[in-house]
Motif scaffolding. Sequence first.
Motif, mmCIF file in Angstrom:
data_model
loop_
_atom_site.group_PDB
_atom_site.id
_atom_site.type_symbol
_atom_site.label_atom_id
_atom_site.label_comp_id
_atom_site.label_asym_id
_atom_site.label_seq_id
_atom_site.Cartn_x
_atom_site.Cartn_y
_atom_site.Cartn_z
ATOM 1 N N SER A 161 -18.363 20.157 4.128
ATOM 2 C CA SER A 161 -17.887 18.819 3.782
ATOM 3 C C SER A 161 -16.637 18.942 2.935
ATOM 4 C CB SER A 161 -18.558 18.000 3.832
ATOM 5 O OG SER A 161 -19.304 18.524 2.639
ATOM 6 N N ILE A 162 -15.309 18.129 2.792
ATOM 7 C CA ILE A 162 -15.005 18.286 2.011
ATOM 8 C C ILE A 162 -15.533 17.699 0.916
ATOM 9 C CG2 ILE A 162 -12.858 16.936 1.049
ATOM 10 C CD1 ILE A 162 -12.049 16.558 4.370
ATOM 11 N N PRO A 163 -14.550 18.737 -0.193
ATOM 12 C CA PRO A 163 -16.041 18.544 -1.962
ATOM 13 C C PRO A 163 -15.499 17.207 -2.274
ATOM 14 C CG PRO A 163 -14.488 19.981 -1.954
ATOM 15 C CD PRO A 163 -14.236 19.720 -0.420
ATOM 16 N N MET A 164 -16.284 15.939 -2.219
ATOM 17 C CA MET A 164 -16.798 14.846 -2.674
ATOM 18 C C MET A 164 -16.505 15.097 -4.185
ATOM 19 S SD MET A 164 -17.002 13.720 -0.013
ATOM 20 C CE MET A 164 -16.975 12.122 -0.384
ATOM 21 N N GLU A 165 -16.412 13.797 -4.727
ATOM 22 C CA GLU A 165 -16.674 13.665 -6.866
ATOM 23 C C GLU A 165 -17.716 14.134 -6.900
ATOM 24 O OE1 GLU A 165 -16.223 9.884 -9.836
ATOM 25 O OE2 GLU A 165 -16.413 9.516 -7.628
ATOM 26 N N THR A 166 -17.723 14.419 -8.080
ATOM 27 C CA THR A 166 -18.753 15.644 -8.889
ATOM 28 C C THR A 166 -19.434 14.230 -9.673
ATOM 29 O OG1 THR A 166 -17.149 15.793 -10.911
ATOM 30 C CG2 THR A 166 -17.720 17.317 -8.592
ATOM 31 N N MET A 167 -20.563 14.748 -9.800
ATOM 32 C CA MET A 167 -21.350 14.122 -10.468
ATOM 33 C C MET A 167 -20.896 13.997 -12.192
ATOM 34 S SD MET A 167 -23.821 12.835 -9.001
ATOM 35 C CE MET A 167 -24.872 12.112 -10.457
ATOM 36 N N VAL A 168 -21.298 12.623 -12.881
ATOM 37 C CA VAL A 168 -20.359 12.554 -14.110
ATOM 38 C C VAL A 168 -21.345 12.837 -14.804
ATOM 39 C CG1 VAL A 168 -19.595 11.177 -15.548
ATOM 40 C CG2 VAL A 168 -19.140 10.037 -12.905
ATOM 41 N N GLU A 169 -21.549 14.193 -15.624
ATOM 42 C CA GLU A 169 -22.290 14.519 -16.986
ATOM 43 C C GLU A 169 -21.201 13.472 -17.955
ATOM 44 O OE1 GLU A 169 -20.705 18.554 -17.123
ATOM 45 O OE2 GLU A 169 -21.644 19.344 -15.044
ATOM 46 N N LYS A 170 -22.780 13.837 -19.041
ATOM 47 C CA LYS A 170 -22.842 12.848 -20.519
ATOM 48 C C LYS A 170 -21.364 13.251 -21.114
ATOM 49 C CE LYS A 170 -25.432 12.764 -24.880
ATOM 50 N NZ LYS A 170 -25.737 13.029 -25.479
ATOM 51 N N GLU A 171 -21.082 14.544 -21.115
ATOM 52 C CA GLU A 171 -19.474 14.667 -21.412
ATOM 53 C C GLU A 171 -18.155 13.903 -21.143
ATOM 54 O OE1 GLU A 171 -16.655 17.669 -22.539
ATOM 55 O OE2 GLU A 171 -18.555 18.545 -23.695
ATOM 56 N N HIS A 172 -18.826 13.828 -19.634
ATOM 57 C CA HIS A 172 -17.453 13.105 -18.537
ATOM 58 C C HIS A 172 -17.597 11.417 -18.746
ATOM 59 C CE1 HIS A 172 -17.418 16.609 -16.427
ATOM 60 N NE2 HIS A 172 -16.833 16.698 -17.164
ATOM 61 N N ARG A 173 -18.726 11.132 -19.072
ATOM 62 C CA ARG A 173 -19.211 9.339 -19.163
ATOM 63 C C ARG A 173 -18.104 9.040 -20.823
ATOM 64 N NH1 ARG A 173 -23.909 10.420 -16.899
ATOM 65 N NH2 ARG A 173 -25.202 10.621 -19.233
ATOM 66 N N GLU A 174 -18.728 10.244 -22.181
ATOM 67 C CA GLU A 174 -18.259 9.861 -23.230
ATOM 68 C C GLU A 174 -16.977 10.002 -22.980
ATOM 69 O OE1 GLU A 174 -18.370 11.108 -27.438
ATOM 70 O OE2 GLU A 174 -20.226 12.424 -25.823
ATOM 71 N N VAL A 175 -16.271 10.575 -22.415
ATOM 72 C CA VAL A 175 -14.328 10.929 -22.181
ATOM 73 C C VAL A 175 -14.050 9.648 -22.057
ATOM 74 C CG1 VAL A 175 -12.401 11.777 -20.930
ATOM 75 C CG2 VAL A 175 -14.448 13.344 -22.502
ATOM 76 N N GLU A 176 -14.877 9.249 -21.079
ATOM 77 C CA GLU A 176 -14.157 8.068 -20.028
ATOM 78 C C GLU A 176 -14.485 6.504 -20.739
ATOM 79 O OE1 GLU A 176 -12.439 5.345 -17.287
ATOM 80 O OE2 GLU A 176 -12.055 7.600 -17.354
ATOM 81 N N ASN A 177 -15.642 6.319 -21.889
ATOM 82 C CA ASN A 177 -15.287 5.471 -22.347
ATOM 83 C C ASN A 177 -14.083 5.022 -23.314
ATOM 84 O OD1 ASN A 177 -17.444 4.241 -21.328
ATOM 85 N ND2 ASN A 177 -19.741 5.738 -22.418
ATOM 86 N N LEU A 178 -13.811 6.777 -24.381
ATOM 87 C CA LEU A 178 -13.386 7.134 -25.001
ATOM 88 C C LEU A 178 -12.100 6.252 -24.965
ATOM 89 C CD1 LEU A 178 -14.450 10.261 -27.094
ATOM 90 C CD2 LEU A 178 -14.206 7.745 -27.766
ATOM 91 N N PHE A 179 -11.445 6.733 -24.128
ATOM 92 C CA PHE A 179 -10.196 6.699 -23.188
ATOM 93 C C PHE A 179 -9.649 5.241 -22.824
ATOM 94 C CE2 PHE A 179 -7.223 5.803 -19.694
ATOM 95 C CZ PHE A 179 -6.039 7.372 -19.805
#
Length: 433
Positions: A161-179
């Motif tokens: 399949s075409i690559p789907m959205e990856t699992m949001v890791e702890k750091e990614h969630r933190e970056v999104e919250n900070l942004f």
Amino acid sequence: MTGGSNNASPYNYEENISQLADSETDENLIATPVIPEDIRTIFSEDNNVILCHLGSNQPNWQVRPSDIVIPQRFKLADPQWHVTRPIDILIGAQLFWDIVGGETYSLGSGLPCLRDTKLGWIIIGSFGHNQDQANSFTVSCNVSNATRIDETFRKFWDIESIPMETMVEKEHREVENLFSATTSRAEDGRCVVHLHFNERLSDLGNNSRSAFRQFHSLESKLNKDPELKVKYAQIFEEYLKLNIIEPVPCDELYNSSFYLPHHCVVRAEAETTKVRVVFNASSRSETGVSLNDCLMIGPVVQPPLISVLMRFRMYPWAISTDIVKMYLQSVHHYRFRTVCCGVASSPHLASRVLKQLDHDEGNSFPLAAKVITSNFYVDDCLLSVKTPQEAKEVMRQLIELMNSAGMTLSKTKSNIGNFKHAGDVSEVPLNDD
């Protein structure tokens, strides 16, 4: 190994088999082997494992004894070696070399050879006459042991399949919250973003000596090419003019800072920017830690390139464009007022700003909002539309949306003849092929 003495007598014992070659059986097997007396002393009871089926009958090709002349002085372990029969015994590697001797005898070119063993002489090797046999061929087999069919299908679709959205890791969630918590819009509409540091920031040391050493090396290189030096200097003059960089006030020169080494890359084939500045935020400080080591990179928020290309092929009328100096939205001391290419977190911040524009301005520019979330790969945009009229409206909205954030489009191309749209954007025909 096949064959054996015909005067074999039964030797009974029971052995539970739970695993062979990493393949577990559903139930224990109990077998009663028959081991010839003349070789029983070689194998202890503890070393025997009895299997219901070892493989196909051997030899698996037709052979006549007259084709291979064996001197009579050799006593064979299996006198009827040419007769196709089931395998009698499978000898493990831990015993094999205790049984096999070191003496061999060649039967001739293209013929197998004889090898001495404690059981007698055995015939090993290939037989040239059997190469034309229909049943003589080499088979390669890949075996996958799947315990659950649903897991097998899931792995298949993960690969195909075409690559789907990856699992949001702890750091990614933190970056999104900070942004979301720190990003704002300036008076001119530009998005104001912050660098998101991790716990290694306290380890970042001074890199001024290394940066100045690299700067002098670059200066020496540019002095050998005056024309390139002028073009390189013009880039920084443009940065100053566009307010991308600013001089560092004298009273702040000795504040804690990190210098960004830079060098030039020449691309003669490029349509517009033939000389480009590349900044190195991975340059190590005196502590061995770089600026990139101290930054949280953030998740990938742009669509996969393959999905952008597939959307680009959907409709007959095509448009391509890109954002001018998307990342740039330095002996004088300058500091950046914008996101800098070469910094680890810049790709995420630049792409995340487009997503923020969709959130802030999407209701006012619905067509453009769909484009910036689905048709951009970094700063390049590829889209196709159903009609030339739709193309003009999409571009009008896209230009206005970008202008609202202080960004400009350039190098716009299309296969629409005499393609015109609002905005100060270069228009280049895109070949139909």
